[in-house]
Design a protein around this motif. Structure first.
Motif, mmCIF file in Angstrom:
data_model
loop_
_atom_site.group_PDB
_atom_site.id
_atom_site.type_symbol
_atom_site.label_atom_id
_atom_site.label_comp_id
_atom_site.label_asym_id
_atom_site.label_seq_id
_atom_site.Cartn_x
_atom_site.Cartn_y
_atom_site.Cartn_z
ATOM 1 N N ALA A 72 0.643 -1.539 0.155
ATOM 2 C CA ALA A 72 -0.326 0.089 -0.323
ATOM 3 C C ALA A 72 1.234 1.224 -0.316
ATOM 4 N N PHE A 73 1.691 1.279 0.726
ATOM 5 C CA PHE A 73 3.061 1.866 1.443
ATOM 6 C C PHE A 73 3.714 2.851 -0.030
ATOM 7 N N THR A 74 4.320 1.453 -1.017
ATOM 8 C CA THR A 74 4.191 1.971 -2.868
ATOM 9 C C THR A 74 3.890 1.360 -4.401
ATOM 10 N N GLY A 75 2.697 2.169 -3.457
ATOM 11 C CA GLY A 75 1.591 2.146 -4.239
ATOM 12 C C GLY A 75 1.132 3.783 -4.284
ATOM 13 N N ARG A 76 1.112 4.112 -3.078
ATOM 14 C CA ARG A 76 0.523 5.303 -2.849
ATOM 15 C C ARG A 76 1.619 6.395 -3.418
ATOM 16 N N MET A 77 3.317 5.822 -2.633
ATOM 17 C CA MET A 77 4.020 6.697 -3.567
ATOM 18 C C MET A 77 4.340 6.958 -4.915
ATOM 19 N N GLN A 78 3.907 6.035 -5.737
ATOM 20 C CA GLN A 78 4.113 5.823 -7.091
ATOM 21 C C GLN A 78 2.915 6.460 -8.006
ATOM 22 N N GLU A 79 1.367 6.717 -6.466
ATOM 23 C CA GLU A 79 0.666 7.525 -7.770
ATOM 24 C C GLU A 79 1.044 8.952 -7.482
ATOM 25 N N LEU A 80 1.556 9.036 -6.394
ATOM 26 C CA LEU A 80 2.488 10.440 -5.279
ATOM 27 C C LEU A 80 3.094 11.302 -7.084
ATOM 28 N N ALA A 81 3.917 10.268 -7.347
ATOM 29 C CA ALA A 81 4.878 9.671 -8.317
ATOM 30 C C ALA A 81 6.376 11.438 -7.736
ATOM 31 N N PRO A 82 6.673 11.190 -7.401
ATOM 32 C CA PRO A 82 7.395 12.782 -6.889
ATOM 33 C C PRO A 82 8.996 12.059 -7.318
ATOM 34 N N ASP A 83 9.058 12.913 -8.055
ATOM 35 C CA ASP A 83 11.074 12.938 -9.001
ATOM 36 C C ASP A 83 12.425 12.645 -7.617
ATOM 37 N N LEU A 84 11.807 13.025 -5.950
ATOM 38 C CA LEU A 84 12.361 12.584 -5.113
ATOM 39 C C LEU A 84 11.805 12.074 -3.494
ATOM 40 N N VAL A 85 11.954 11.456 -3.015
ATOM 41 C CA VAL A 85 11.173 11.160 -1.793
ATOM 42 C C VAL A 85 11.959 11.288 -0.574
ATOM 43 N N VAL A 86 12.233 12.272 0.232
ATOM 44 C CA VAL A 86 13.396 12.265 1.170
ATOM 45 C C VAL A 86 12.716 12.339 2.828
ATOM 46 N N LEU A 87 13.184 10.911 3.262
ATOM 47 C CA LEU A 87 13.237 10.624 4.722
ATOM 48 C C LEU A 87 13.994 11.412 5.825
ATOM 49 N N ALA A 88 12.680 12.176 6.325
ATOM 50 C CA ALA A 88 13.330 13.374 7.547
ATOM 51 C C ALA A 88 12.994 12.947 8.399
ATOM 52 N N GLY A 89 13.751 11.645 9.010
ATOM 53 C CA GLY A 89 12.756 11.338 10.713
ATOM 54 C C GLY A 89 11.970 10.369 10.107
ATOM 55 N N PHE A 90 12.220 9.667 9.153
ATOM 56 C CA PHE A 90 11.100 8.315 9.395
ATOM 57 C C PHE A 90 11.445 7.147 9.971
ATOM 58 N N LEU A 91 10.909 6.825 11.227
ATOM 59 C CA LEU A 91 11.039 5.849 11.767
ATOM 60 C C LEU A 91 10.230 4.164 11.235
ATOM 61 N N VAL A 92 10.061 4.158 9.967
ATOM 62 C CA VAL A 92 9.934 2.828 9.432
ATOM 63 C C VAL A 92 10.817 3.049 8.434
ATOM 64 N N ARG A 93 11.120 1.642 8.323
ATOM 65 C CA ARG A 93 12.110 1.260 6.875
ATOM 66 C C ARG A 93 10.875 0.821 5.671
ATOM 67 N N ILE A 94 11.730 1.506 4.825
ATOM 68 C CA ILE A 94 11.181 1.727 3.496
ATOM 69 C C ILE A 94 11.177 -0.278 2.953
ATOM 70 N N PRO A 95 9.836 -0.069 2.384
ATOM 71 C CA PRO A 95 9.864 -1.629 1.498
ATOM 72 C C PRO A 95 10.697 -2.071 0.153
ATOM 73 N N PRO A 96 10.867 -2.688 0.337
ATOM 74 C CA PRO A 96 12.454 -3.422 -0.824
ATOM 75 C C PRO A 96 11.691 -2.746 -2.212
ATOM 76 N N GLN A 97 10.032 -3.269 -2.041
ATOM 77 C CA GLN A 97 9.652 -2.557 -3.549
ATOM 78 C C GLN A 97 9.841 -0.848 -4.309
ATOM 79 N N MET A 98 9.757 -0.349 -2.910
ATOM 80 C CA MET A 98 9.459 0.890 -3.246
ATOM 81 C C MET A 98 11.301 1.684 -3.058
ATOM 82 N N VAL A 99 11.910 0.776 -2.580
ATOM 83 C CA VAL A 99 13.723 1.116 -3.278
ATOM 84 C C VAL A 99 14.062 0.397 -4.388
ATOM 85 N N SER A 100 13.192 -0.551 -4.779
ATOM 86 C CA SER A 100 13.570 -0.418 -6.280
ATOM 87 C C SER A 100 12.957 -0.021 -7.341
#
Length: 214
Positions: A72-100
């Motif tokens: 769900a997290f990866t899907g939502r990020m893909q919908e937003l379609a940013p050029d850059l994702v900035v982790l600014a004190g984010f305490l959740v590990r980024i899903p492998p599929q999102m990293v890819s």
């Protein structure tokens, strides 16, 4: 225009540093299009609303299991379609599929001089607690690209900060924020937005380096 999504778990001081730097012209060619938090009560969401930036809550607790959340997290990020994702004190590990899906387009700010005090269990105030426990004299912060490892991605920039003998974790945390994090993260975003950085063979170089090598 570099479209960025900022992910934050807490108060959002690094988010504020980014927003202020945009206002002051220290970060150019950049637009924050959304703020995502895993915490519905995060102060970062209030900061986003104050700027009329969409604030989105993505909490793992709302999903059946971590895999469902990751999708769900990866899907939502893909919908937003940013050029850059900035982790600014984010305490959740980024899903492998999102990293890819966003390879080379996710950056993180970590409150230590990587490779010291990083990896599993080292986050937020805990980093500063460990620094003081070990009697470290110099600490700091690191901005790096995110890969499949934990705090193992290519380093963009680092800044050293002194540790004082009478520091508490809270005092040290504030000094690292003021003297390193709030400077490094906006600068890294501005460099990316304006093509000053290049990721090559697992290392980050200035674009001018390759010009000089010609």
């Amino acid at each position: 225009m570099l479209k960025i999504v900022v992910c934050v778990s807490g108060g959002g001081t690094n988010l504020q540093a980014i927003l202020d730097a945009v206002d002051e012209g220290k970060v150019t060619n950049t637009q924050v299009i959304a703020v995502i938090s895993n915490n519905a009560g995060a102060g970062a969401l209030d900061r986003a609303r104050a700027r009329k930036i969409p604030g989105i809550v993505m909490s793992p607790k709302k999903y059946a299991d971590r895999e469902a959340y990751n999708q769900a997290f990866t899907g939502r990020m893909q919908e937003l379609a940013p050029d850059l994702v900035v982790l600014a004190g984010f305490l959740v590990r980024i899903p492998p599929q999102m990293v890819s899906a966003f390879s080379g387009r996710i950056v993180n700010i970590h409150p230590s001089l990587i490779p010291s005090f990083c990896g599993v269990g080292y986050y937020g105030l805990k980093v500063h607690e460990k620094v003081l426990e070990r009697g470290v004299k110099i600490t700091g912060a690191t901005v790096h690209f995110v890969n499949e490892g934990m705090d193992e991605g290519p380093i963009i920039s680092q800044k050293a900060v002194p540790v004082e003998e009478n520091d508490t974790p809270e005092i040290l945390q504030r000094r690292v924020m003021e003297q390193a994090e709030w400077i490094l993260l906006p600068k890294a975003i501005d460099d990316i937005a304006n093509g000053r950085l290049r990721l090559e063979d697992g290392r980050v170089y200035s674009a001018s380096y390759f010009e000089e090598m010609r």
